[in-house]
Design an enzyme around this catalytic site. Structure first.
Site, short mmCIF file in Angstrom:
data_model
loop_
_atom_site.label_atom_id
_atom_site.label_comp_id
_atom_site.label_asym_id
_atom_site.label_seq_id
_atom_site.Cartn_x
_atom_site.Cartn_y
_atom_site.Cartn_z
N SER A 144 0.84 -1.19 0.00
CA SER A 144 0.00 0.00 0.00
C SER A 144 0.87 1.25 0.00
O SER A 144 1.99 1.24 0.54
CB SER A 144 -0.91 0.03 1.23
OG SER A 144 -1.58 1.28 1.33
N TYR A 156 -2.28 -0.28 10.37
CA TYR A 156 -2.34 -0.79 9.00
C TYR A 156 -1.06 -0.44 8.24
O TYR A 156 -0.48 -1.29 7.55
CB TYR A 156 -3.55 -0.19 8.29
CG TYR A 156 -3.72 -0.61 6.85
CD1 TYR A 156 -4.15 -1.89 6.53
CD2 TYR A 156 -3.45 0.27 5.81
CE1 TYR A 156 -4.31 -2.29 5.21
CE2 TYR A 156 -3.60 -0.12 4.49
CZ TYR A 156 -4.03 -1.40 4.20
OH TYR A 156 -4.17 -1.78 2.88
#
Length: 255
Positions: A144, A156
């Site tokens: 990501s 995350y």
């Protein structure tokens, strides 16, 4: 194209979103694809059906990646579906996000679950998969952009940073076998994690203003990059992170 004819692939988290797009693209390129899902069997079956209707080959395999014990079932289903064939391509795509995982809101329980799916599972999937993979195989990890731009969702981001480290280490250790290991790092892409892109035209316009190519991403944009790494065209690329983001935050908007 049929550049992957005769090859096999496992795509984790392949029932929806980016994972489904990756599974469909690899199948369109000729691979037999194992479509992994965690709980949504209906979506997984729909992905398999779509691949078969398009002339490809696929089968579904289930495992809750938050539970290490379920990896045995994942690989039992994979072996059954492969029917004696090796595994040529592994795509670690499955991930979860917890928007409460900020520095203020993170809890040990949520942290453990997120790292279990996003970090622990890919590590131990690779460990098992390498036993099925011949020399010259491909591993692609889906990370990501939050590994290089800051968001409040620190847990995350930390998990995806760990995945990038996994890529570099594996590329180094598996190079002697000719196995390439790379990361595809999506930018702001329309998926179940980012439903606000479809729900809010104003938000979508805001993203477009941050992207040089003037739009947010679609799952197929990411799948096409994965397909490059999975193909022979990517044979001399390993240990790399490819930012697939349309030119996110390259600079202030041009007039």
């Amino acid at each position: 194209m049929t550049v992957l004819t005769g090859r096999t692939a496992l795509v984790t988290g392949a029932s929806r979103g980016i994972g489904r797009a990756i599974a469909e693209r690899l199948a369109a390129d000729g691979a037999l694809v194992a479509v992994h899902y965690g709980s949504n069997e209906t979506a997984a079956r729909a992905t398999v059906a779509a691949i078969e209707q398009a002339g490809g080959q696929a089968f579904a395999v289930r495992a809750d990646l938050a539970e290490t014990a379920e990896l045995a079932a994942l690989f039992a289903g994979l072996r059954d579906g492969l029917a004696g064939r090796p595994l040529d391509i592994l795509v670690n795509n499955a991930a979860v996000i917890d928007y409460t995982g900020t520095i203020e809101g993170a809890t040990p329980e949520a942290f453990d679950r997120l790292f279990a799916v996003n970090v622990r599972a890919p590590l131990f999937i690779v460990q098992r998969a390498l036993q099925l993979m011949p020399d010259g195989s491909r591993i692609v990890n889906v990370s990501s952009g939050v590994t290089w731009f800051a968001t409040p969702d620190v847990v995350y981001g930390m998990s995806k940073g760990a995945l990038n480290v996994l890529t570099r280490s594996l590329a180094h250790t598996q190079g002697k076998r000719g196995i390439t290991v790379n990361t595809v790092s999506p930018g702001i892409t329309e998926t179940d994690m980012n439903t606000w892109l479809a729900e809010s035209p104003e938000a979508a316009r805001g993203v477009a203003n941050m992207v040089a190519l003037g739009r947010h991403g679609q799952p197929a944009d990411i799948a096409d990059a994965v397909a490059f790494f999975a193909s022979d065209d990517g044979r001399w690329v390993t240990g790399q992170t490819l930012e697939v983001n349309g030119g996110l935050w390259l600079g202030p908007p041009t007039p």
